[in-house]
Structure formats: structure tokens, C-alpha cells
Design an enzyme around this catalytic site. Structure first.
Site: not given
Ligand code: PGA
Length: 263
Positions: A94, A9-11, A214, A166, A235
Site C-alpha cells: 500500500h 481497508n480500515w487502515k 476515494s 491506486e 478506505g
């Protein structure tokens, strides 16, 4: 042997050329692994260019979000219908969307239904905040988030979806705490038990459940070893090609050990 699913997930990071450069590095660093599925979730802008760049034997694409209506006067939105030939997956619900964009349970339910309607597999994110955790509300939160989101799906559709547990307090951009694998295991079992109650044991076994928060190349194995953990949603560490390749490598080594033990 179930495939391990790893989602990057590159956000809201990396513009199109930076994303393309990262893919280039990843394609060099990551070998083809039959039993590992790797999914990249870049920005919406990068989906189209990356779809022609990626080696499809190694990578699939996911959207990080989309809008629940297929078409209409919704200025600025992109629908799941527009993404249907571009992505296999979409991250839905998310915690950053729930918290910063006020996405509530009914909206997330509608997004899950829209994704499924457009043949995109939802990666539904669920998890409690620190406050909910200290108040002893984790189970209730997970129950509400899971059962509402799946409400409009058939049993067969539920079977195919992915759920990412998450805990909000463990995500690097919130508190970035370290979730103990034992605690993650309890939450994952609880999520599956909710699915079992509503859709039956078979569906609960088939649904894929990931861990996110994390995760990096040094911790991924401890989560993948959890009974019933099908992979990870990554992430920050997914922006570093060496760390992400290290995560894939750790997953591969674990798969390999398990297969060897089975023989
Ligand atoms: P993180 O993010 O790995 O940076 O904690 C995970 C996520 O938000 O999906």
C-alpha cells in the site's frame, strides 16, 4: 460472470470493539450476494476476534501488512505464516507503507512471495504519485512496481493474485483527487499488458485488478463499469456502514443488470 471483489481497508482506525460494532452493523445491512466477494481488512489486533464474529458466507478477512520472514528474531513483527489460517488475503505494498515505512520494491517482492508461500492471496497495491504523474512517469512506475513484485512467482501463482491500482494522489488521506474512469481504464489496461508480456494472455485475463482511491457509494459504479475492473479497494468510505453497504448495493445492482442483459 466474474465476481466483484470489494475490499474494506480500515487502515489504523477502529479498536477491537469499534471494529466488532462495525461488523455487527454491516452484517445487518448487507445481504448475502453470491457474485460479490467482500473482504474486510481491520487492524492486526482485530483479525482474531473478527474471525469468530463474521458471517463467513458474507465476509472474508485480509491483513493490511505482514513481515516477509516466516519466523525469527524480528521483534514487533507478525509474519504471513502466523496469519495463514486467519486471513484469505493480505494487502501488500500500500502506498502508505511505501511512503511512511519506506517499503521498497525488493521488500514488497519478498512480502508477495511470503504471502503466496503461506497460501494467502496478495492484494498488491500499485500506483504513481502526483509528482510521477506530472513528470509523465506513470507507466514506468507501474511497470517497475508490477514486474518486481511478481518476480519470484510462478505463472500459476501470478494468475491468482489481485492487483489494486491506486494512484497515490487519489487516495483520500493524500490529496484525495478524483481519478477519471477513462484514465483508470488506461492504467488498468497497461497493468494487464505487462502481465500478458511476462506470463501470457490467459494469466493477464485471469488476474483480478481493482481500483482504489476515494471510492464511495456515489462513485463506485463509474469504476466498476470499466472494462476489466474486478472491484474496488475502499478506505475512508468503508468505515461508514451505510456508505459501505451502499457500495455493495451499487455493485450488486450492476451485476444484476449485466446478468439480465446476458439472458
Ligand atoms: P480511500 O483509501 O478510499 O480513503 O482513498 C483507499 C486506500 O488507501 O486503500
Amino acid at each position: 460472470m466474474r465476481k466483484i471483489l470489494l475490499v474494506a481497508n480500515w487502515k489504523m482506525d477502529l479498536n477491537v470493539s469499534q471494529g466488532s460494532f462495525l461488523v455487527h452493523r454491516l452484517q445487518e445491512l448487507i445481504r448475502l450476494h453470491r457474485d460479490i466477494e467482500i473482504v474486510l481488512a481491520p487492524s492486526m489486533m482485530a483479525l482474531q476476534p473478527l474471525s469468530v464474529q463474521i458471517d463467513r458466507r458474507k465476509f472474508r478477512l485480509a491483513a493490511q501488512n505482514a513481515y516477509q520472514k516466516d519466523v525469527g528474531p524480528y521483534t514487533g513483527e507478525v509474519s504471513f505464516a502466523m496469519l495463514r489460517d486467519l486471513v484469505h488475503y493480505a494487502i501488500i505494498g500500500h502506498s502508505e507503507r511505501r511512503i511512511y515505512f519506506h517499503e521498497d520494491l525488493p521488500m514488497i517482492r519478498d512480502k508477495v512471495a511470503a504471502a503466496v508461500r503461506n497460501e494467502i492471496t496478495p492484494i498488491l497495491c500499485v500506483g504513481e504519485t502526483q509528482h510521477e504523474r506530472t513528470e509523465g512517469l506513470t507507466r514506468r512506475v507501474l511497470h517497475d512496481q508490477v514486474t518486481t513484485a511478481l518476480h519470484n512467482l510462478t505463472t500459476r501463482e501470478v494468475r491468482d493474485i489481485v492487483i489494486a491500482y491506486e494512484p497515490v494522489w487519489a487516495i483520500s488521506t493524500f490529496q484525495g483527487g478524483h481519478a477519471r474512469p477513462d484514465d483508470v481504464a488506461v492504467a488498468m489496461r497497461y497493468i494487464r499488458s505487462q502481465i500478458a508480456q511476462l506470463y501470457g494472455e490467459h494469466v493477464a485475463t485471469d488476474v483480478r485488478v481493482l481500483y482504489g482511491g476515494s471510492v464511495d457509494d456515489t462513485t463506485v459504479r463509474s469504476y466498476l463499469e470499466i472494462d476489466g475492473c474486478d472491484g474496488a479497494l475502499v478506505g475512508a468510505a468503508s468505515l461508514n456502514p451505510y456508505k459501505f453497504a451502499g457500495i455493495v448495493d451499487a455493485a450488486y445492482r450492476l451485476q444484476h443488470e449485466l446478468t439480465t442483459n446476458e439472458d
